[in-house]
Design a protein around this motif. Sequence first.
Motif, PDB file in Angstrom:
ATOM      1  N   HIS A   3      -0.970  17.730  -3.526  1.00  0.00           N
ATOM      2  CA  HIS A   3      -1.868  18.403  -2.497  1.00  0.00           C
ATOM      3  C   HIS A   3      -3.127  17.340  -2.312  1.00  0.00           C
ATOM      4  O   HIS A   3      -3.454  17.067  -1.044  1.00  0.00           O
ATOM      5  N   ALA A   4      -3.737  16.796  -3.233  1.00  0.00           N
ATOM      6  CA  ALA A   4      -4.641  15.841  -3.240  1.00  0.00           C
ATOM      7  C   ALA A   4      -4.330  14.742  -2.410  1.00  0.00           C
ATOM      8  O   ALA A   4      -5.055  14.138  -1.458  1.00  0.00           O
ATOM      9  N   GLU A   5      -3.075  14.152  -2.829  1.00  0.00           N
ATOM     10  CA  GLU A   5      -2.534  12.967  -2.460  1.00  0.00           C
ATOM     11  C   GLU A   5      -2.420  13.356  -0.782  1.00  0.00           C
ATOM     12  O   GLU A   5      -2.494  12.204   0.015  1.00  0.00           O
ATOM     13  N   ALA A   6      -1.624  14.306  -0.508  1.00  0.00           N
ATOM     14  CA  ALA A   6      -1.578  14.756   1.085  1.00  0.00           C
ATOM     15  C   ALA A   6      -2.671  14.743   1.779  1.00  0.00           C
ATOM     16  O   ALA A   6      -2.602  14.544   3.093  1.00  0.00           O
ATOM     17  N   ALA A   7      -3.605  15.169   1.296  1.00  0.00           N
ATOM     18  CA  ALA A   7      -4.740  15.638   1.866  1.00  0.00           C
ATOM     19  C   ALA A   7      -5.489  14.228   2.362  1.00  0.00           C
ATOM     20  O   ALA A   7      -5.960  13.674   3.437  1.00  0.00           O
ATOM     21  N   LEU A   8      -5.532  12.935   1.359  1.00  0.00           N
ATOM     22  CA  LEU A   8      -5.844  11.809   1.414  1.00  0.00           C
ATOM     23  C   LEU A   8      -5.205  10.939   2.659  1.00  0.00           C
ATOM     24  O   LEU A   8      -5.769  10.315   3.456  1.00  0.00           O
ATOM     25  N   ARG A   9      -3.801  11.104   2.494  1.00  0.00           N
ATOM     26  CA  ARG A   9      -2.970  10.607   3.700  1.00  0.00           C
ATOM     27  C   ARG A   9      -3.402  11.363   4.999  1.00  0.00           C
ATOM     28  O   ARG A   9      -3.401  10.597   6.028  1.00  0.00           O
ATOM     29  N   ALA A  10      -3.481  12.401   5.007  1.00  0.00           N
ATOM     30  CA  ALA A  10      -4.099  13.276   6.297  1.00  0.00           C
ATOM     31  C   ALA A  10      -5.070  12.812   6.878  1.00  0.00           C
ATOM     32  O   ALA A  10      -5.475  12.832   8.107  1.00  0.00           O
ATOM     33  N   ASP A  11      -5.957  12.245   6.000  1.00  0.00           N
ATOM     34  CA  ASP A  11      -7.301  11.464   6.262  1.00  0.00           C
ATOM     35  C   ASP A  11      -7.236  10.189   6.691  1.00  0.00           C
ATOM     36  O   ASP A  11      -7.904   9.350   7.104  1.00  0.00           O
ATOM     37  N   GLY A  12      -5.729   9.600   6.767  1.00  0.00           N
ATOM     38  CA  GLY A  12      -5.607   8.299   7.021  1.00  0.00           C
ATOM     39  C   GLY A  12      -5.719   7.302   6.189  1.00  0.00           C
ATOM     40  O   GLY A  12      -5.571   5.990   6.512  1.00  0.00           O
ATOM     41  N   ARG A  13      -5.604   7.429   4.933  1.00  0.00           N
ATOM     42  CA  ARG A  13      -5.709   6.615   3.711  1.00  0.00           C
ATOM     43  C   ARG A  13      -4.163   6.287   3.524  1.00  0.00           C
ATOM     44  O   ARG A  13      -3.220   7.216   3.364  1.00  0.00           O
ATOM     45  N   ARG A  14      -3.911   5.199   2.761  1.00  0.00           N
ATOM     46  CA  ARG A  14      -2.755   4.550   2.451  1.00  0.00           C
ATOM     47  C   ARG A  14      -3.164   4.957   0.810  1.00  0.00           C
ATOM     48  O   ARG A  14      -3.856   4.479   0.212  1.00  0.00           O
ATOM     49  N   THR A  15      -2.174   5.678   0.317  1.00  0.00           N
ATOM     50  CA  THR A  15      -2.115   6.211  -1.022  1.00  0.00           C
ATOM     51  C   THR A  15      -1.342   5.572  -1.956  1.00  0.00           C
ATOM     52  O   THR A  15       0.019   5.552  -1.756  1.00  0.00           O
ATOM     53  N   GLY A  16      -1.480   5.958  -3.340  1.00  0.00           N
ATOM     54  CA  GLY A  16      -0.497   5.699  -4.435  1.00  0.00           C
ATOM     55  C   GLY A  16      -0.622   7.125  -5.258  1.00  0.00           C
ATOM     56  O   GLY A  16      -1.933   7.431  -5.230  1.00  0.00           O
ATOM     57  N   LEU A  17       0.432   7.487  -5.617  1.00  0.00           N
ATOM     58  CA  LEU A  17       0.512   8.793  -6.417  1.00  0.00           C
ATOM     59  C   LEU A  17       1.258   8.368  -7.679  1.00  0.00           C
ATOM     60  O   LEU A  17       2.418   7.757  -7.713  1.00  0.00           O
ATOM     61  N   PHE A  18       0.740   8.772  -8.757  1.00  0.00           N
ATOM     62  CA  PHE A  18       1.551   8.574 -10.058  1.00  0.00           C
ATOM     63  C   PHE A  18       1.465  10.026 -10.872  1.00  0.00           C
ATOM     64  O   PHE A  18       0.564  10.444 -10.978  1.00  0.00           O
ATOM     65  N   THR A  19       2.666  10.551 -10.991  1.00  0.00           N
ATOM     66  CA  THR A  19       2.981  11.976 -11.695  1.00  0.00           C
ATOM     67  C   THR A  19       3.878  11.634 -12.866  1.00  0.00           C
ATOM     68  O   THR A  19       4.510  10.753 -12.926  1.00  0.00           O
ATOM     69  N   SER A  20       3.440  12.744 -13.712  1.00  0.00           N
ATOM     70  CA  SER A  20       4.573  12.732 -14.888  1.00  0.00           C
ATOM     71  C   SER A  20       4.549  14.037 -15.528  1.00  0.00           C
ATOM     72  O   SER A  20       3.659  14.791 -15.582  1.00  0.00           O
TER      73      SER A  20
END
Length: 102
Positions: A3-20
């Motif tokens: 959700h945090a990563e999606a919010a950043l993308r919605a704000d126009g940012r190019r994102t990286g996400l690492f999960t485990s």
Amino acid sequence: MRHAEAALRADGRRTGLFTSPHLAEPTERIRIAGAPLSAERFAGAFARIHAAVETLLAEGAIDMHTTYFETVTAMALLVFAEERVDMVVLEVGSADAWMPPT
């Protein structure tokens, strides 16, 4: 995390996400702009990190091989740097006996 990563993308940012951990495929642990790495890109990042670890072992800079988690975390950081993402959402370990802190 997502959700945090999606919010950043919605704000126009190019994102990286690492999960485990991963749910279906290891490639889903590392995402760029919401998309998991391709199998080829994942394998390429692994090859580069593995080679670096082997060099450090041979030089005596480290005394044992990195864990799977440590290796995949390093792979993610490598890919994020190469992709020049604006923001990274990075899941960190709980620092229990089986998961190193990151």
